[in-house]
Design a protein around this motif. Structure first.
Motif, PDB file in Angstrom:
ATOM      1  N   SER A 151       0.865  -1.175   0.000  1.00  0.00           N
ATOM      2  CA  SER A 151       0.000   0.000   0.000  1.00  0.00           C
ATOM      3  C   SER A 151       0.900   1.223   0.000  1.00  0.00           C
ATOM      4  O   SER A 151       1.911   1.252   0.700  1.00  0.00           O
ATOM      5  CB  SER A 151      -0.914   0.006   1.222  1.00  0.00           C
ATOM      6  OG  SER A 151      -0.169  -0.006   2.406  1.00  0.00           O
ATOM      7  N   LEU A 152       0.543   2.195  -0.828  1.00  0.00           N
ATOM      8  CA  LEU A 152       1.328   3.408  -0.860  1.00  0.00           C
ATOM      9  C   LEU A 152       0.509   4.576  -1.370  1.00  0.00           C
ATOM     10  O   LEU A 152      -0.439   4.407  -2.132  1.00  0.00           O
ATOM     11  CB  LEU A 152       2.587   3.236  -1.716  1.00  0.00           C
ATOM     12  CG  LEU A 152       2.405   3.020  -3.206  1.00  0.00           C
ATOM     13  CD1 LEU A 152       3.245   4.044  -3.948  1.00  0.00           C
ATOM     14  CD2 LEU A 152       2.875   1.628  -3.567  1.00  0.00           C
ATOM     15  N   GLU A 153       0.876   5.744  -0.896  1.00  0.00           N
ATOM     16  CA  GLU A 153       0.250   6.966  -1.363  1.00  0.00           C
ATOM     17  C   GLU A 153       0.919   7.376  -2.668  1.00  0.00           C
ATOM     18  O   GLU A 153       2.129   7.229  -2.817  1.00  0.00           O
ATOM     19  CB  GLU A 153       0.391   8.054  -0.307  1.00  0.00           C
ATOM     20  CG  GLU A 153      -0.347   7.708   0.975  1.00  0.00           C
ATOM     21  CD  GLU A 153      -0.073   8.664   2.110  1.00  0.00           C
ATOM     22  OE1 GLU A 153       0.806   9.545   1.970  1.00  0.00           O
ATOM     23  OE2 GLU A 153      -0.737   8.526   3.148  1.00  0.00           O
ATOM     24  N   VAL A 154       0.137   7.840  -3.605  1.00  0.00           N
ATOM     25  CA  VAL A 154       0.669   8.316  -4.887  1.00  0.00           C
ATOM     26  C   VAL A 154       0.246   9.765  -5.040  1.00  0.00           C
ATOM     27  O   VAL A 154      -0.732  10.210  -4.469  1.00  0.00           O
ATOM     28  CB  VAL A 154       0.165   7.459  -6.076  1.00  0.00           C
ATOM     29  CG1 VAL A 154       0.715   6.057  -5.991  1.00  0.00           C
ATOM     30  CG2 VAL A 154      -1.339   7.427  -6.136  1.00  0.00           C
ATOM     31  N   SER A 155       1.012  10.503  -5.834  1.00  0.00           N
ATOM     32  CA  SER A 155       0.693  11.915  -5.990  1.00  0.00           C
ATOM     33  C   SER A 155       0.491  12.253  -7.463  1.00  0.00           C
ATOM     34  O   SER A 155       0.953  11.539  -8.349  1.00  0.00           O
ATOM     35  CB  SER A 155       1.810  12.783  -5.409  1.00  0.00           C
ATOM     36  OG  SER A 155       3.027  12.516  -6.061  1.00  0.00           O
TER      37      SER A 155
ATOM     38  N   THR B 125       3.120  -4.194 -10.710  1.00  0.00           N
ATOM     39  CA  THR B 125       4.114  -5.264 -10.745  1.00  0.00           C
ATOM     40  C   THR B 125       4.592  -5.677  -9.362  1.00  0.00           C
ATOM     41  O   THR B 125       5.187  -6.738  -9.213  1.00  0.00           O
ATOM     42  CB  THR B 125       5.324  -4.871 -11.611  1.00  0.00           C
ATOM     43  OG1 THR B 125       5.859  -3.637 -11.136  1.00  0.00           O
ATOM     44  CG2 THR B 125       4.929  -4.743 -13.065  1.00  0.00           C
ATOM     45  N   LYS B 126       4.331  -4.877  -8.347  1.00  0.00           N
ATOM     46  CA  LYS B 126       4.754  -5.242  -6.988  1.00  0.00           C
ATOM     47  C   LYS B 126       4.058  -6.495  -6.499  1.00  0.00           C
ATOM     48  O   LYS B 126       4.604  -7.272  -5.754  1.00  0.00           O
ATOM     49  CB  LYS B 126       4.484  -4.093  -6.024  1.00  0.00           C
ATOM     50  CG  LYS B 126       5.322  -2.885  -6.283  1.00  0.00           C
ATOM     51  CD  LYS B 126       5.027  -1.791  -5.303  1.00  0.00           C
ATOM     52  CE  LYS B 126       5.847  -0.589  -5.697  1.00  0.00           C
ATOM     53  NZ  LYS B 126       6.278   0.191  -4.588  1.00  0.00           N
ATOM     54  N   ASP B 127       2.811  -6.682  -6.918  1.00  0.00           N
ATOM     55  CA  ASP B 127       2.014  -7.807  -6.442  1.00  0.00           C
ATOM     56  C   ASP B 127       1.466  -8.668  -7.569  1.00  0.00           C
ATOM     57  O   ASP B 127       0.602  -9.493  -7.330  1.00  0.00           O
ATOM     58  CB  ASP B 127       0.832  -7.283  -5.636  1.00  0.00           C
ATOM     59  CG  ASP B 127       0.956  -7.626  -4.173  1.00  0.00           C
ATOM     60  OD1 ASP B 127       1.862  -8.369  -3.814  1.00  0.00           O
ATOM     61  OD2 ASP B 127       0.124  -7.139  -3.399  1.00  0.00           O
ATOM     62  N   SER B 128       1.914  -8.453  -8.786  1.00  0.00           N
ATOM     63  CA  SER B 128       1.412  -9.208  -9.933  1.00  0.00           C
ATOM     64  C   SER B 128      -0.113  -9.147 -10.009  1.00  0.00           C
ATOM     65  O   SER B 128      -0.806 -10.143  -9.916  1.00  0.00           O
ATOM     66  CB  SER B 128       1.891 -10.662  -9.846  1.00  0.00           C
ATOM     67  OG  SER B 128       1.432 -11.387 -10.958  1.00  0.00           O
ATOM     68  N   VAL B 129      -0.626  -7.944 -10.155  1.00  0.00           N
ATOM     69  CA  VAL B 129      -2.059  -7.680 -10.178  1.00  0.00           C
ATOM     70  C   VAL B 129      -2.650  -8.057 -11.537  1.00  0.00           C
ATOM     71  O   VAL B 129      -2.117  -7.680 -12.576  1.00  0.00           O
ATOM     72  CB  VAL B 129      -2.319  -6.184  -9.872  1.00  0.00           C
ATOM     73  CG1 VAL B 129      -3.756  -5.817 -10.094  1.00  0.00           C
ATOM     74  CG2 VAL B 129      -1.877  -5.861  -8.458  1.00  0.00           C
ATOM     75  N   ASP B 130      -3.743  -8.827 -11.533  1.00  0.00           N
ATOM     76  CA  ASP B 130      -4.471  -9.192 -12.755  1.00  0.00           C
ATOM     77  C   ASP B 130      -5.647  -8.268 -13.022  1.00  0.00           C
ATOM     78  O   ASP B 130      -6.057  -8.092 -14.154  1.00  0.00           O
ATOM     79  CB  ASP B 130      -5.019 -10.620 -12.649  1.00  0.00           C
ATOM     80  CG  ASP B 130      -3.921 -11.654 -12.646  1.00  0.00           C
ATOM     81  OD1 ASP B 130      -2.825 -11.387 -13.158  1.00  0.00           O
ATOM     82  OD2 ASP B 130      -4.174 -12.747 -12.110  1.00  0.00           O
ATOM     83  N   LEU B 131      -6.212  -7.719 -11.952  1.00  0.00           N
ATOM     84  CA  LEU B 131      -7.380  -6.848 -12.068  1.00  0.00           C
ATOM     85  C   LEU B 131      -7.130  -5.604 -11.239  1.00  0.00           C
ATOM     86  O   LEU B 131      -6.756  -5.689 -10.065  1.00  0.00           O
ATOM     87  CB  LEU B 131      -8.643  -7.551 -11.566  1.00  0.00           C
ATOM     88  CG  LEU B 131      -9.903  -6.697 -11.491  1.00  0.00           C
ATOM     89  CD1 LEU B 131     -10.330  -6.231 -12.887  1.00  0.00           C
ATOM     90  CD2 LEU B 131     -11.021  -7.455 -10.821  1.00  0.00           C
ATOM     91  N   LEU B 132      -7.334  -4.451 -11.842  1.00  0.00           N
ATOM     92  CA  LEU B 132      -7.198  -3.180 -11.147  1.00  0.00           C
ATOM     93  C   LEU B 132      -8.567  -2.527 -11.055  1.00  0.00           C
ATOM     94  O   LEU B 132      -9.243  -2.342 -12.070  1.00  0.00           O
ATOM     95  CB  LEU B 132      -6.235  -2.252 -11.886  1.00  0.00           C
ATOM     96  CG  LEU B 132      -6.077  -0.861 -11.266  1.00  0.00           C
ATOM     97  CD1 LEU B 132      -5.393  -0.955  -9.901  1.00  0.00           C
ATOM     98  CD2 LEU B 132      -5.293   0.040 -12.194  1.00  0.00           C
ATOM     99  N   ILE B 133      -8.954  -2.198  -9.842  1.00  0.00           N
ATOM    100  CA  ILE B 133     -10.182  -1.453  -9.605  1.00  0.00           C
ATOM    101  C   ILE B 133      -9.782  -0.007  -9.352  1.00  0.00           C
ATOM    102  O   ILE B 133      -8.904   0.260  -8.531  1.00  0.00           O
ATOM    103  CB  ILE B 133     -10.949  -2.016  -8.395  1.00  0.00           C
ATOM    104  CG1 ILE B 133     -11.317  -3.483  -8.628  1.00  0.00           C
ATOM    105  CG2 ILE B 133     -12.187  -1.175  -8.113  1.00  0.00           C
ATOM    106  CD1 ILE B 133     -11.858  -4.178  -7.396  1.00  0.00           C
ATOM    107  N   ILE B 134     -10.413   0.902 -10.063  1.00  0.00           N
ATOM    108  CA  ILE B 134     -10.124   2.323  -9.888  1.00  0.00           C
ATOM    109  C   ILE B 134     -11.333   2.987  -9.252  1.00  0.00           C
ATOM    110  O   ILE B 134     -12.429   2.979  -9.816  1.00  0.00           O
ATOM    111  CB  ILE B 134      -9.789   2.997 -11.228  1.00  0.00           C
ATOM    112  CG1 ILE B 134      -8.579   2.329 -11.882  1.00  0.00           C
ATOM    113  CG2 ILE B 134      -9.529   4.498 -11.019  1.00  0.00           C
ATOM    114  CD1 ILE B 134      -8.256   2.850 -13.266  1.00  0.00           C
ATOM    115  N   GLY B 135     -11.136   3.524  -8.063  1.00  0.00           N
ATOM    116  CA  GLY B 135     -12.170   4.292  -7.388  1.00  0.00           C
ATOM    117  C   GLY B 135     -12.044   5.745  -7.807  1.00  0.00           C
ATOM    118  O   GLY B 135     -10.990   6.352  -7.627  1.00  0.00           O
TER     119      GLY B 135
END
Length: 120
Positions: free
Chosen positions: A39-43, A60-70
């Motif tokens: 988990s990290l804050e982005v700017s 790539t840090k966690d090999s994400v297959d699905l990204l949910i954008i709030g």
């Protein structure tokens, strides 16, 4: 019915308000990225800037297959060009309001899916 035991190291979302997100072990200021182990804050990120250059270091840090954008209180969506660009790197993307995004993230995380959440 099968239940998945909650892992103490997962980043389950406890609550969200206008500027912060509370995980089971940390509070983050939005915008932020959350996955099962990081988990990290982005700017300086908004829906218009989202592309593979912005997302690749995060997913790539966690090999994400699905990204949910709030996207805040109301859903906003990626342009067709952005969707094509992200599908070219093999990631599925769903945009929704923050409340739905957090609920979906927790549900998929509990199912041990490789999911990431970007809260704008």
């Amino acid at each position: 019915m099968e239940f998945t035991q909650q892992n103490a190291n997962t980043n389950t979302i406890i609550s969200i308000d206008e500027s912060t997100v509370s995980l089971s072990h940390i509070n983050l200021t939005r915008p932020c990225f959350i996955s099962s182990t990081s988990s990290l804050e982005v700017s300086n990120i908004d829906i218009i800037k989202i592309g593979k250059e912005v997302l690749f270091p995060l997913i790539t840090k966690d090999s994400v297959d699905l990204l949910i954008i709030g996207t805040g209180d109301s859903p906003k969506f990626l342009s067709p060009k952005q969707q094509i660009e992200l599908s070219s790197i093999g990631i599925g993307v769903e945009c929704m309001n923050n409340t739905s995004a957090c609920s979906s993230f927790n549900l998929l995380l509990g199912d041990l899916r490789k999911v990431g959440l970007l809260l704008l």
